[in-house]
Design a protein around this motif. Structure first.
Motif, PDB file in Angstrom:
ATOM      1  N   ARG A   1       0.860  -1.179   0.000  1.00 11.00           N
ATOM      2  CA  ARG A   1       0.000   0.000   0.000  1.00 11.00           C
ATOM      3  C   ARG A   1       0.898   1.231   0.000  1.00 11.00           C
ATOM      4  N   ILE A   2       0.528   2.227  -0.807  1.00 12.36           N
ATOM      5  CA  ILE A   2       1.248   3.498  -0.819  1.00 12.36           C
ATOM      6  C   ILE A   2       0.249   4.643  -0.736  1.00 12.36           C
ATOM      7  N   GLU A   3       0.718   5.784  -0.254  1.00 15.71           N
ATOM      8  CA  GLU A   3      -0.085   7.004  -0.223  1.00 15.71           C
ATOM      9  C   GLU A   3       0.696   8.098  -0.916  1.00 15.71           C
ATOM     10  N   ARG A   4      -0.022   8.894  -1.698  1.00 15.32           N
ATOM     11  CA  ARG A   4       0.591   9.993  -2.438  1.00 15.32           C
ATOM     12  C   ARG A   4      -0.370  11.176  -2.468  1.00 15.32           C
ATOM     13  N   PRO A   5       0.148  12.410  -2.479  1.00 18.24           N
ATOM     14  CA  PRO A   5      -0.719  13.558  -2.716  1.00 18.24           C
ATOM     15  C   PRO A   5      -1.040  13.644  -4.211  1.00 18.24           C
ATOM     16  N   ILE A   6      -2.187  14.191  -4.534  1.00 19.63           N
ATOM     17  CA  ILE A   6      -2.580  14.371  -5.934  1.00 19.63           C
ATOM     18  C   ILE A   6      -3.381  15.667  -6.039  1.00 19.63           C
TER      19      ILE A   6
END
Length: 120
Positions: free
Chosen positions: A80-85
């Motif tokens: 699982r990864i989290e990124r701003p968009i």
């Protein structure tokens, strides 16, 4: 008997900035949380890389605008990864593609995502 070969080869694609990989057929769960409380959620097994994931997020969130937090989970491979968009409303995408603003965008049609080299 003659065997039939196709040009489609299952390939693992590295996820940029991580040591993870993904390929078409992996179960991908995406959640985009806007800072105003709205969400865009979907599950797919047809996405092959992060470019396709971002394109689908932009298509489904075409009415959203602003910064958001995108969580991508690959349940097939266990990461699982989290990124701003940053999302932009659909009217900008339609103007950029030269589409009629009254043209309906249903599930069968979505505008192609512009690449940086196509904007100049």
């Amino acid at each position: 008997m003659i065997g039939i070969r196709t040009s489609e080869v299952e390939r693992r694609v590295p996820v940029p900035g991580t040591r993870y990989e993904m390929q078409t057929g992996d179960r991908i769960v995406v959640r985009v949380q806007m800072y105003d409380g709205r969400q865009v959620n979907f599950v797919s097994t047809r996405l092959a890389d992060m470019t396709e994931i971002i394109g689908e997020v932009r298509r489904l969130g075409r009415d959203c605008q602003g910064l958001a937090r995108m969580s991508v989970r690959n349940t097939s491979r266990g990461w699982r990864i989290e990124r701003p968009i940053k999302l932009y409303p659909d009217r900008h995408a339609r103007r950029g593609l030269g589409l009629n603003r009254d043209m309906p965008l249903d599930g069968e049609y979505a505008p192609r995502m512009l690449m940086p080299w196509e904007t100049h």
